[in-house]
Design a protein around this motif. Structure first.
Motif, PDB file in Angstrom:
ATOM      1  N   ASN A   9       3.795  15.718 -10.636  1.00 16.83           N
ATOM      2  CA  ASN A   9       5.221  15.519 -10.726  1.00 16.83           C
ATOM      3  C   ASN A   9       5.546  14.236  -9.974  1.00 16.83           C
ATOM      4  N   PRO A  10       5.980  13.215 -11.009  1.00 18.05           N
ATOM      5  CA  PRO A  10       6.281  11.871 -10.333  1.00 18.05           C
ATOM      6  C   PRO A  10       7.404  11.746  -9.436  1.00 18.05           C
ATOM      7  N   ALA A  11       8.445  12.783  -9.515  1.00 25.48           N
ATOM      8  CA  ALA A  11       9.277  12.763  -8.410  1.00 25.48           C
ATOM      9  C   ALA A  11       8.739  13.005  -6.927  1.00 25.48           C
ATOM     10  N   TYR A  12       7.480  13.661  -6.794  1.00 26.84           N
ATOM     11  CA  TYR A  12       6.838  13.798  -5.563  1.00 26.84           C
ATOM     12  C   TYR A  12       6.901  12.337  -4.824  1.00 26.84           C
ATOM     13  N   LEU A  13       6.498  11.236  -5.740  1.00 25.21           N
ATOM     14  CA  LEU A  13       6.530  10.015  -5.223  1.00 25.21           C
ATOM     15  C   LEU A  13       7.452   9.715  -3.758  1.00 25.21           C
ATOM     16  N   SER A  14       8.775  10.084  -3.970  1.00 21.21           N
ATOM     17  CA  SER A  14       9.335   9.784  -2.906  1.00 21.21           C
ATOM     18  C   SER A  14       9.389  10.707  -1.522  1.00 21.21           C
ATOM     19  N   ILE A  15       8.588  11.888  -1.661  1.00 18.56           N
ATOM     20  CA  ILE A  15       8.283  12.718  -0.573  1.00 18.56           C
ATOM     21  C   ILE A  15       7.230  11.765   0.201  1.00 18.56           C
ATOM     22  N   ILE A  16       6.295  11.387  -0.401  1.00 20.70           N
ATOM     23  CA  ILE A  16       5.021  10.792  -0.101  1.00 20.70           C
ATOM     24  C   ILE A  16       5.497   9.343   0.655  1.00 20.70           C
ATOM     25  N   LEU A  17       6.201   8.744  -0.294  1.00 18.09           N
ATOM     26  CA  LEU A  17       6.764   7.314   0.301  1.00 18.09           C
ATOM     27  C   LEU A  17       7.354   7.544   1.721  1.00 18.09           C
TER      28      LEU A  17
ATOM     29  N   VAL B 263       6.799   6.079   5.510  1.00 13.15           N
ATOM     30  CA  VAL B 263       7.508   4.938   6.375  1.00 13.15           C
ATOM     31  C   VAL B 263       8.379   5.574   7.120  1.00 13.15           C
ATOM     32  N   ILE B 264       8.663   6.738   7.303  1.00  8.46           N
ATOM     33  CA  ILE B 264       9.399   6.985   8.756  1.00  8.46           C
ATOM     34  C   ILE B 264       8.317   7.273   9.858  1.00  8.46           C
TER      35      ILE B 264
ATOM     36  N   ASP C 249      18.268   6.164   0.056  1.00  8.69           N
ATOM     37  CA  ASP C 249      19.171   5.293  -0.070  1.00  8.69           C
ATOM     38  C   ASP C 249      18.677   4.091   1.034  1.00  8.69           C
ATOM     39  N   LEU C 250      18.383   4.544   2.082  1.00 11.93           N
ATOM     40  CA  LEU C 250      18.177   3.841   3.486  1.00 11.93           C
ATOM     41  C   LEU C 250      16.889   3.124   2.878  1.00 11.93           C
ATOM     42  N   HIS C 251      15.927   3.580   2.635  1.00 10.80           N
ATOM     43  CA  HIS C 251      14.825   3.212   2.001  1.00 10.80           C
ATOM     44  C   HIS C 251      14.947   1.968   0.886  1.00 10.80           C
ATOM     45  N   HIS C 252      15.606   2.182  -0.080  1.00  9.30           N
ATOM     46  CA  HIS C 252      15.875   1.317  -1.127  1.00  9.30           C
ATOM     47  C   HIS C 252      16.617  -0.091  -0.341  1.00  9.30           C
ATOM     48  N   ARG C 253      17.695   0.190   0.508  1.00  6.79           N
ATOM     49  CA  ARG C 253      18.393  -0.842   1.364  1.00  6.79           C
ATOM     50  C   ARG C 253      17.366  -1.559   2.127  1.00  6.79           C
ATOM     51  N   ILE C 254      16.593  -1.203   2.853  1.00  6.11           N
ATOM     52  CA  ILE C 254      15.868  -2.069   3.720  1.00  6.11           C
ATOM     53  C   ILE C 254      14.761  -2.888   2.932  1.00  6.11           C
ATOM     54  N   ASN C 255      14.341  -2.227   1.897  1.00  4.96           N
ATOM     55  CA  ASN C 255      13.187  -2.864   1.094  1.00  4.96           C
ATOM     56  C   ASN C 255      13.648  -3.796   0.017  1.00  4.96           C
ATOM     57  N   LYS C 256      14.828  -3.593  -0.338  1.00  6.48           N
ATOM     58  CA  LYS C 256      15.729  -4.570  -1.294  1.00  6.48           C
ATOM     59  C   LYS C 256      16.171  -5.658  -0.424  1.00  6.48           C
ATOM     60  N   THR C 257      16.996  -5.597   0.686  1.00  7.47           N
ATOM     61  CA  THR C 257      17.726  -6.532   1.065  1.00  7.47           C
ATOM     62  C   THR C 257      17.037  -6.931   2.674  1.00  7.47           C
ATOM     63  N   GLY C 258      16.410  -6.071   3.155  1.00  6.36           N
ATOM     64  CA  GLY C 258      15.939  -6.315   4.558  1.00  6.36           C
ATOM     65  C   GLY C 258      16.890  -6.009   5.626  1.00  6.36           C
TER      66      GLY C 258
ATOM     67  N   ALA D 155       0.751  -1.152  -0.206  1.00 12.58           N
ATOM     68  CA  ALA D 155      -0.225  -0.023   0.045  1.00 12.58           C
ATOM     69  C   ALA D 155       0.687   1.138  -0.039  1.00 12.58           C
ATOM     70  N   ASP D 156       2.102   1.286   0.709  1.00 17.53           N
ATOM     71  CA  ASP D 156       2.968   2.344   0.695  1.00 17.53           C
ATOM     72  C   ASP D 156       3.469   2.730  -0.590  1.00 17.53           C
ATOM     73  N   GLU D 157       3.598   1.696  -1.482  1.00 21.49           N
ATOM     74  CA  GLU D 157       4.186   1.869  -2.818  1.00 21.49           C
ATOM     75  C   GLU D 157       3.128   2.358  -3.856  1.00 21.49           C
ATOM     76  N   ILE D 158       1.767   1.695  -3.496  1.00 22.69           N
ATOM     77  CA  ILE D 158       0.680   1.801  -4.692  1.00 22.69           C
ATOM     78  C   ILE D 158      -0.183   2.978  -4.562  1.00 22.69           C
ATOM     79  N   LEU D 159      -0.467   3.124  -3.159  1.00 22.97           N
ATOM     80  CA  LEU D 159      -1.482   4.308  -2.902  1.00 22.97           C
ATOM     81  C   LEU D 159      -0.998   5.782  -3.209  1.00 22.97           C
ATOM     82  N   PRO D 160       0.387   6.034  -3.145  1.00 23.87           N
ATOM     83  CA  PRO D 160       0.761   7.485  -3.643  1.00 23.87           C
ATOM     84  C   PRO D 160       0.718   7.641  -4.975  1.00 23.87           C
ATOM     85  N   MET D 161       0.669   6.731  -5.791  1.00 32.46           N
ATOM     86  CA  MET D 161       0.438   6.753  -7.244  1.00 32.46           C
ATOM     87  C   MET D 161      -1.102   7.530  -7.752  1.00 32.46           C
TER      88      MET D 161
END
Length: 124
Positions: A50-58, A62-63, A90-99, A36-42
């Motif tokens: 502004n598709p770059a705003y996705l990172s702000i909402i995401l 999650v913080i 970067d932290l978001h990417h790491r924890i969601n890619k590798t746990g 839902a965190d990944e899909i609902l902001p769409m």
């Protein structure tokens, strides 16, 4: 023995957020993202404009904690220094890619693979 999945990760921002009273907030917690965190902001019009705003909402979703600030929302994320914003992306990417919040590293001499926790240092 049960396998406990770690879903929350502490962090320390390189610079930190300074609130209106002049208090600095650097320590926080980020949780793993849900579907839902990944899909609902769409569906948010700010993302459609502004598709770059996705990172702000995401990141606002999650913080879960940043110092004593409450709530964590898009207005707060927008006010972060770009270095802190990049660190959180970067932290978001790491924890969601590798746990994990650690980086994978390999010893150049023996090819041993290991994890390295990367935290910001003072004065960066």
């Amino acid at each position: 023995m049960s396998d406990v999945i770690k879903t929350e990760f502490p962090f320390e921002l390189p610079i930190g957020y300074t609130d209106k009273e002049g208090n600095s907030h650097r320590h926080g917690v980020m949780r793993m993202a849900t579907a839902a965190d990944e899909i609902l902001p769409m569906k948010d019009p700010r993302v459609r404009n502004n598709p770059a705003y996705l990172s702000i909402i995401l990141l606002a979703r999650v913080i879960t904690r940043l110092g004593s600030l409450d709530p964590i929302n898009t207005d707060l994320v927008e006010q972060l220094y770009s270095q802190d914003f990049a660190y959180l992306q970067d932290l978001h990417h790491r924890i969601n890619k590798t746990g994990t919040s650690a980086h994978q590293a390999t010893c150049p001499k023996c090819d041993h693979r290991f994890e390295v926790a990367v935290e910001p240092t003072e004065g960066r």
